[in-house]
Design a protein around this motif. Structure first.
Motif, short mmCIF file in Angstrom:
data_model
loop_
_atom_site.label_atom_id
_atom_site.label_comp_id
_atom_site.label_asym_id
_atom_site.label_seq_id
_atom_site.Cartn_x
_atom_site.Cartn_y
_atom_site.Cartn_z
N LEU A 95 45.74 30.50 49.83
CA LEU A 95 44.76 29.54 50.35
C LEU A 95 44.05 28.80 49.23
O LEU A 95 43.82 27.58 49.31
CB LEU A 95 43.75 30.27 51.24
CG LEU A 95 44.27 30.72 52.61
CD1 LEU A 95 43.23 31.57 53.33
CD2 LEU A 95 44.68 29.52 53.47
N THR A 96 43.67 29.51 48.16
CA THR A 96 43.02 28.82 47.04
C THR A 96 44.02 27.92 46.31
O THR A 96 43.66 26.85 45.81
CB THR A 96 42.42 29.82 46.05
OG1 THR A 96 43.42 30.77 45.64
CG2 THR A 96 41.24 30.57 46.67
N GLY A 97 45.29 28.34 46.25
CA GLY A 97 46.32 27.47 45.67
C GLY A 97 46.50 26.22 46.48
O GLY A 97 46.65 25.11 45.94
N TRP A 98 46.49 26.36 47.80
CA TRP A 98 46.61 25.20 48.70
C TRP A 98 45.42 24.27 48.51
O TRP A 98 45.58 23.04 48.45
CB TRP A 98 46.68 25.73 50.14
CG TRP A 98 47.10 24.73 51.17
CD1 TRP A 98 47.38 23.40 50.98
CD2 TRP A 98 47.30 24.98 52.57
NE1 TRP A 98 47.74 22.81 52.17
CE2 TRP A 98 47.69 23.76 53.16
CE3 TRP A 98 47.18 26.10 53.37
CZ2 TRP A 98 47.97 23.65 54.52
CZ3 TRP A 98 47.46 26.01 54.73
CH2 TRP A 98 47.85 24.79 55.30
N LYS A 105 43.41 15.70 41.10
CA LYS A 105 43.27 14.28 40.82
C LYS A 105 44.58 13.56 41.04
O LYS A 105 44.63 12.44 41.53
CB LYS A 105 42.80 14.09 39.37
CG LYS A 105 42.48 12.64 39.01
CD LYS A 105 42.14 12.51 37.53
CE LYS A 105 40.90 13.28 37.17
NZ LYS A 105 40.52 13.08 35.75
N VAL A 106 45.68 14.21 40.66
CA VAL A 106 47.01 13.66 40.87
C VAL A 106 47.54 14.16 42.21
O VAL A 106 47.69 15.35 42.41
CB VAL A 106 47.97 14.08 39.75
CG1 VAL A 106 49.36 13.52 40.00
CG2 VAL A 106 47.44 13.62 38.40
N THR A 107 47.79 13.25 43.14
CA THR A 107 48.27 13.63 44.46
C THR A 107 49.77 13.84 44.43
O THR A 107 50.54 12.89 44.28
CB THR A 107 47.91 12.54 45.50
OG1 THR A 107 46.50 12.34 45.49
CG2 THR A 107 48.35 12.96 46.88
N VAL A 108 50.18 15.08 44.55
CA VAL A 108 51.60 15.43 44.56
C VAL A 108 51.95 15.99 45.93
O VAL A 108 51.38 17.00 46.35
CB VAL A 108 51.93 16.46 43.47
CG1 VAL A 108 53.41 16.82 43.51
CG2 VAL A 108 51.56 15.92 42.10
N THR A 115 61.91 20.66 51.95
CA THR A 115 62.24 20.11 53.26
C THR A 115 61.03 19.94 54.19
O THR A 115 60.90 18.91 54.85
CB THR A 115 63.28 21.00 53.97
OG1 THR A 115 62.78 22.35 54.04
CG2 THR A 115 64.60 21.02 53.19
N ILE A 116 60.16 20.93 54.27
CA ILE A 116 59.07 20.91 55.26
C ILE A 116 57.80 20.39 54.60
O ILE A 116 57.27 21.03 53.67
CB ILE A 116 58.81 22.31 55.83
CG1 ILE A 116 60.10 22.90 56.42
CG2 ILE A 116 57.72 22.27 56.89
CD1 ILE A 116 59.98 24.36 56.81
N PRO A 117 57.28 19.24 55.03
CA PRO A 117 56.05 18.70 54.41
C PRO A 117 54.84 19.56 54.78
O PRO A 117 54.66 19.94 55.94
CB PRO A 117 55.96 17.29 55.00
CG PRO A 117 56.73 17.33 56.27
CD PRO A 117 57.82 18.35 56.08
N LEU A 118 54.02 19.86 53.78
CA LEU A 118 52.79 20.62 54.00
C LEU A 118 51.61 19.67 53.80
O LEU A 118 51.42 19.13 52.71
CB LEU A 118 52.70 21.78 53.01
CG LEU A 118 51.44 22.65 53.11
CD1 LEU A 118 51.51 23.51 54.36
CD2 LEU A 118 51.26 23.51 51.88
N PRO A 119 50.82 19.44 54.83
CA PRO A 119 49.68 18.52 54.67
C PRO A 119 48.63 19.11 53.73
O PRO A 119 48.47 20.33 53.63
CB PRO A 119 49.13 18.40 56.10
CG PRO A 119 49.55 19.66 56.78
CD PRO A 119 50.88 20.03 56.19
N HIS A 120 47.92 18.25 53.04
CA HIS A 120 46.84 18.71 52.18
C HIS A 120 45.63 19.07 53.03
O HIS A 120 45.38 18.47 54.08
CB HIS A 120 46.47 17.62 51.18
CG HIS A 120 47.47 17.50 50.08
ND1 HIS A 120 47.50 16.43 49.21
CD2 HIS A 120 48.49 18.31 49.69
CE1 HIS A 120 48.47 16.59 48.34
NE2 HIS A 120 49.09 17.72 48.61
N LEU A 121 44.89 20.04 52.57
CA LEU A 121 43.67 20.45 53.27
C LEU A 121 42.62 19.35 53.15
O LEU A 121 42.49 18.73 52.08
CB LEU A 121 43.15 21.75 52.69
CG LEU A 121 44.05 22.99 52.86
CD1 LEU A 121 43.48 24.16 52.06
CD2 LEU A 121 44.18 23.36 54.32
#
Length: 413
Positions: A95-98, A105-108, A115-121
């Motif tokens: 969770l802290t890694g997420w 600052k850099v949106t990766v 394959t499976i997109p993970l949305p940003h928190l």
């Protein structure tokens, strides 16, 4: 002896092996820098996998009956505290890694196993430092708890000889127990093994090619400055060509299927290579009279790929190609010059991301008549076009090498 359920046993050893892998991998990521991009993406995928498996383990813990504790008192309470701490570690680490990658600052983009997109928190950037510190602290606490858990298991098995560890083994088999335990050092070894080893050899020949193409680009810029603009330079070429008129109308060439346009750039010593899958070219040229050449190449920037899904998705963003506002790149050249028996150079204009700059390419022709194979190179100064203008591009080399190869069939007008 009462055992844990089969699914609880599977989850226990799977999570343990993944944690060992994750700890070993995570330790080397900071030193890897940009070379560890793929490893960092895998680190994120494994982290989310541990989160999902831990949630499943918690569900099983309350769904399937567990063996009764074998000890009470202080040691029993300590064992429960270590177990509770491990669950906090297994949930808090991912969770802290997420949160860390969601607020960077850099949106990766994060693609689980590509394959499976993970949305940003939906967290503010201001919590990034706190998330980073918490992630590191939880990792160290987790390592300590991990060691305490192992020490407790060894105490029961070696000193007390009560066979406690067999409760987490499908059968009372020493071989099976050792095989499951071996998954832990195997995870540690694999985590270290996939880290990049040193700086990848970007061949001296490639550096030499880049230097030669950079000279071409510089010549194009000097020519443009001296003449005032590209149009005047083309006019000069046309005036010289008029002194030696071609024998007849130049052929019109059609690019055959299977052609390729590729690009590569070094990034902190490693080479990122990719290409464009959709492009068209309009070519008119008499190889014996290259001054007749008219070359126009149109590239669909959304078709760019570098093989890695995450890095490929970043290419379309404003930091690189800005596909939403500038979906296409175009190179146009009027006239070419012969530089060798089958070698040519064309100076023209490249329009990329809304910016037009002089650009030179070199190419060779093989074959005869109206069937020719074309192979060529070019060097593009990416900063001039605003390509790679963000924080994630700090390790990119200033020049991008371009290659192209295709078969062409000619037709006389």
């Amino acid at each position: 002896m009462e055992r844990y359920s089969r699914i609880a046993i599977i989850l226990h050893w799977t999570i343990a092996a993944l944690l060992a892998f994750q700890i070993s991998l995570g330790w080397g990521l900071e030193e890897a820098g940009a070379r560890g991009f793929a490893a960092f993406q895998l680190h994120k995928s494994i982290g989310i996998s541990i989160l999902v498996l831990t949630l499943a383990r918690i569900a099983v813990r309350y769904w399937k009956p567990r063996p009764a504790p074998m000890e009470g008192g202080l040691t029993g309470a300590l064992a429960k505290a270590v177990h509770l701490g491990l669950y906090v570690f297994m949930l808090g680490g991912p969770l802290t890694g997420w949160a860390l990658v969601s607020t960077a600052k850099v949106t990766v983009p994060t693609l689980i196993f590509g394959t499976i997109p993970l949305p940003h928190l939906p967290l503010p950037h201001g919590v990034h430092e706190a998330a980073e510190n918490a992630h590191g602290l939880i990792a160290w606490i987790g390592i300590a708890l991990f060691l305490l858990h192992v020490a407790g298991a060894l105490r029961h098995h070696v000193l007390m000889r009560d066979g406690l560890i067999y409760r987490m083994v499908p059968a009372r088999s020493l071989g099976m127990m050792l095989a499951l335990i071996a998954a832990i050092p195997a995870g540690l070894f694999l985590g270290k093994a996939i880290l990049p080893k040193g700086v990848a050899a970007s061949a001296p020949a490639a550096v030499a090619d880049n230097a030669a193409e950079a000279v071409d680009m510089a010549e194009a810029n000097v020519a443009d400055a001296a003449a005032g603009n590209v149009v005047e330079a083309v006019a000069d070429n046309a005036a010289e060509a008029a002194e030696e008129a071609p024998a007849g109308p130049p052929p019109v060439w059609t690019v055959q299927p299977g052609g390729k346009i590729g690009f590569s750039v070094t990034n902190d010593g490693d080479t990122i290579a990719g290409g464009f899958s959709r492009w068209t070219a309009d070519i008119v040229m008499d190889p014996d009279h290259p001054e007749t050449a008219s070359i126009s190449v149109d590239i669909d920037l959304a078709s760019a790929s570098v093989g890695d899904p995450t890095q490929t998705s970043m290419l379309a963003g404003d930091e690189f190609f800005g596909v939403a506002a500038h979906p296409r790149a175009k190179f146009v050249a009027k006239g070419a010059e012969k530089t060798g028996a089958n070698s040519y150079r064309a100076k023209g204009t490249l329009t990329l991301k809304g910016v037009s700059k002089p650009q030179a390419i070199r190419f060779t022709l093989s074959g005869t008549g109206l069937k020719r194979k074309v192979e060529g190179t070019g060097t593009i100064a990416r900063a001039a076009f605003g390509v790679g203008n963000g924080d994630s591009s700090g390790g990119l080399a200033p020049n991008v090498s371009l290659t192209f190869a295709f078969d062409a069939a000619g037709k006389l007008p």
